[in-house]
Design an enzyme around this catalytic site. Structure first.
Site, short mmCIF file in Angstrom:
data_model
loop_
_atom_site.label_atom_id
_atom_site.label_comp_id
_atom_site.label_asym_id
_atom_site.label_seq_id
_atom_site.Cartn_x
_atom_site.Cartn_y
_atom_site.Cartn_z
N THR A 1 -7.64 -0.96 0.31
CA THR A 1 -8.37 -0.78 -0.95
C THR A 1 -9.25 -1.99 -1.24
OG1 THR A 1 -6.35 0.25 -1.74
CG2 THR A 1 -7.99 -0.20 -3.39
N PRO B 1 -8.81 -1.17 8.51
CA PRO B 1 -7.91 -0.08 8.90
C PRO B 1 -6.47 -0.59 8.89
CG PRO B 1 -9.35 -0.72 10.73
CD PRO B 1 -9.73 -1.57 9.58
N ASP C 1 0.82 -1.21 0.00
CA ASP C 1 0.00 0.00 0.00
C ASP C 1 0.85 1.27 0.00
OD1 ASP C 1 -2.26 -1.77 0.40
OD2 ASP C 1 -1.60 -1.90 2.47
N GLU C 2 2.01 1.20 -0.62
CA GLU C 2 2.92 2.36 -0.60
C GLU C 2 2.53 3.42 -1.62
OE1 GLU C 2 4.02 -0.76 -1.08
OE2 GLU C 2 5.44 -1.28 0.51
N VAL D 1 3.42 14.18 -2.86
CA VAL D 1 2.81 15.09 -1.88
C VAL D 1 1.29 15.11 -1.96
CG1 VAL D 1 4.82 16.59 -1.60
CG2 VAL D 1 3.24 17.01 -3.50
N LYS E 1 2.30 2.38 -5.15
CA LYS E 1 2.96 1.96 -6.39
C LYS E 1 2.11 2.30 -7.60
CE LYS E 1 3.00 -2.24 -4.76
NZ LYS E 1 2.68 -2.12 -3.35
N GLY F 1 -4.42 -4.02 -4.46
CA GLY F 1 -5.43 -3.00 -4.74
C GLY F 1 -4.71 -1.72 -5.04
N HIS F 2 -4.80 -1.27 -6.27
CA HIS F 2 -4.10 -0.04 -6.64
C HIS F 2 -5.12 1.04 -6.92
CE1 HIS F 2 -0.27 -2.42 -7.88
NE2 HIS F 2 -0.43 -2.30 -6.59
N GLN G 1 1.81 -6.05 -3.72
CA GLN G 1 2.23 -6.29 -2.33
C GLN G 1 3.60 -5.62 -2.13
OE1 GLN G 1 1.08 -9.47 -4.02
NE2 GLN G 1 -0.85 -8.52 -3.57
P1 IMP Z 1 -2.85 -12.93 1.04
O1 IMP Z 1 -1.95 -12.32 0.03
O2 IMP Z 1 -4.31 -12.65 0.79
O3 IMP Z 1 -2.58 -14.39 1.24
O4 IMP Z 1 -2.57 -12.25 2.46
C1 IMP Z 1 -1.35 -12.46 3.16
C2 IMP Z 1 -0.89 -11.19 3.85
O5 IMP Z 1 -0.51 -10.24 2.86
C3 IMP Z 1 -1.96 -10.50 4.70
O6 IMP Z 1 -1.33 -9.90 5.81
C4 IMP Z 1 -2.51 -9.43 3.78
O7 IMP Z 1 -3.06 -8.34 4.50
C5 IMP Z 1 -1.22 -9.02 3.05
N1 IMP Z 1 -1.49 -8.46 1.72
C6 IMP Z 1 -1.82 -9.12 0.61
N2 IMP Z 1 -1.95 -8.26 -0.42
C7 IMP Z 1 -1.68 -7.05 0.05
C8 IMP Z 1 -1.61 -5.75 -0.55
O8 IMP Z 1 -1.81 -5.56 -1.76
N3 IMP Z 1 -1.28 -4.73 0.29
C9 IMP Z 1 -1.01 -4.92 1.60
N4 IMP Z 1 -1.05 -6.12 2.20
C10 IMP Z 1 -1.38 -7.17 1.43
#
Ligand code: IMP
Length: 438
Positions: free
Chosen positions: A301, A306, A13-14, A416, A16, A40-41, A226
């Site tokens: 997303t 939260p 969630d940086e 920003v 990207k 989720g972008h 991710q």
């Molecule tokens: P999974 O990818 O659904 O198996 O989830 C494994 C871990 O990766 C969990 O902690 C999710 O919250 C985290 N995760 C998976 N996809 C994302 C992403 O796009 N952003 C942030 N965390 C993610």
């Protein structure tokens, strides 16, 4: 052969998507190479938000070809829903603009069921997955049981294989996972036939397409999903996703070699967030964490959960720089930190009073980490309308420079605000400038 890999340097969630979107302005090809619809972008263009989970972010640029490469696990229903949403917004989607690699694996109806059953079994120890079946889909790929988009070309052979697979999944649910959940073959089959009817025209060979694009000197953006600390091997296992999320995954995910890559861009927020369970040494548990969550809009997303918020973890960032071989970093959401002073940056981890060299090998040790911080003065001004690095308040510039000196990697861009235009190239942003100037 200008090609840039963009990966998340933290726990996801940086931002990207925003950078891929900005860089795809001058790219001919944008490629997703790992992960699935757990990503989720969010893109904001002219104030309008578009959320994408599988379709590469470049899709909003009419001239860009978007590839879903073999390293991705793709839920066909999500792909179809995204195509429909994008079309309803006037985005043209044709098989010449969107290609799914024939070796890309399908996420099928039984994968989220297995994901849920595994999490239920883990109870309080659960990973906190997105519940979308990504882990079970990668398990099937490694177990050589997966269904690939290329398999949709021969439904007659696929059907008996799937019947066996569904029977196996039900045995697994009942006898291994002690779950009451079951998989229904007709619904799995209806997804498969729908995918064959509607998505086969989009199925192609991404490895050849990327290779040819690079040979023609076209600009290629590889869009990571991710992030590094969620990597299946190098992340904070077991609280990680099931794919390799670091820059090396581009090669195995697309079917290309290391010489195809020019620049590796790491994306990090000016602070840190994490969704789901797992260690998070710089997490802030008081009102400051809540303040950052609210100001930064830190809610998932995909799941709306939260996000946990904390100070910038430069120790973890150094690890990400090593694992990815970053050429430069983009620091996102600097504007969210306006009004907070002092700001803290984690420079190291101590366990039992001793500074450690890298993340500990044992999970049990992670709980003992005491982060070591440096503090720096904050700034009051709103940054969102600034477009030049030298116009940033002196303390904001110093914050960025301090990060650079701690992690020993140049920062090429500072973001920003959420909109495409709300970014600032730093004096170290020459590569990005050249890439964008095409
Ligand atoms: P999974 O990818 O659904 O198996 O989830 C494994 C871990 O990766 C969990 O902690 C999710 O919250 C985290 N995760 C998976 N996809 C994302 C992403 O796009 N952003 C942030 N965390 C993610």
């Amino acid at each position: 052969m200008p090609s840039i890999v963009i990966t998340g340097a933290q726990w996801g969630d940086e931002g990207k998507g925003k950078l891929v979107d900005a860089l795809s302005q001058s790219a001919q090809v944008v490629v997703r190479f790992q992960g699935g619809h757990n990503a989720g972008h969010t893109l904001v263009v002219g104030g309008v938000k578009t959320k994408l989970q599988l379709t590469p972010c470049g899709i909003l640029r009419p001239e860009t070809t978007c590839l879903i490469a073999a390293g991705v696990v793709a839920n066909p229903r999500t792909v179809l829903a995204e195509i429909e949403t994008l079309r309803s917004r006037g985005v043209e989607i044709s098989p010449s603009r969107l290609v799914i690699d024939r070796d890309c694996q399908l996420v099928l109806d039984y994968h989220p069921i297995l994901d849920k059953a595994r999490e239920d079994l883990l109870g309080d120890e659960k990973i906190g997955t997105t519940g979308l079946g990504i882990g079970p889909a990668y398990e099937d790929r490694a177990g050589r049981r997966g269904v690939r988009f290329g398999d949709l070309l021969d439904l007659d052979s696929l059907r008996p294989r799937l019947e066996v697979l569904v029977a196996e999944k039900n045995l697994m649910l009942e006898h291994v996972l002690s779950s009451k959940l079951r998989v229904d073959f007709p619904s799995v089959w209806s997804t498969v036939t729908l995918a064959a009817e509607q998505l086969l025209p989009f199925v192609g060979n991404a490895s050849i397409m990327v290779t040819n694009a690079l040979k023609r000197g076209e600009r290629v953006v590889f869009e990571g999903a991710q992030a590094t600390l969620l990597d299946v091997t190098f992340g904070t296992v077991p609280f990680v996703t099931s794919s390799s999320t670091i820059a090396g995954a581009v090669l195995t995910g697309c079917g290309i070699g290391p010489s195809a890559i020019d620049h590796v861009l790491g994306v990090a927020k000016a602070y840190t967030t994490r969704v789901g369970s797992g260690p998070f040494p710089t997490e802030i548990h008081d009102a400051m964490g809540e303040h950052i969550r609210t100001r930064g809009g830190e809610f998932g997303t995909v799941t709306g959960r939260p996000r946990r918020c904390g100070w910038l973890d430069a120790f973890a960032l150094r690890r990400a720089i090593r694992l990815n071989g970053y050429s430069s970093l983009a620091i996102m959401k600097l504007d969210v930190l306006s009004g907070i002073s002092p700001l803290k940056i984690c420079t190291g981890y101590r366990i039992d009073g001793k500074l450690i060299e890298d993340f500990p090998a044992l999970n049990s040790e992670l709980a003992k980490i005491v982060p070591e911080y440096v503090e720096c003065p904050g700034w009051e001004d709103d940054l969102t309308n600034l477009r030049k690095f030298e116009d940033l308040p002196a303390n904001a510039q110093k914050y960025v420079q301090l990060v650079e000196s701690i992690v020993e990697c140049p920062v090429s861009l500072v973001s920003v605000g959420p909109d495409r235009i709300e970014s600032i190239l730093t004096p170290n942003g020459r590569y990005l400038q050249q890439f964008s100037a095409a």
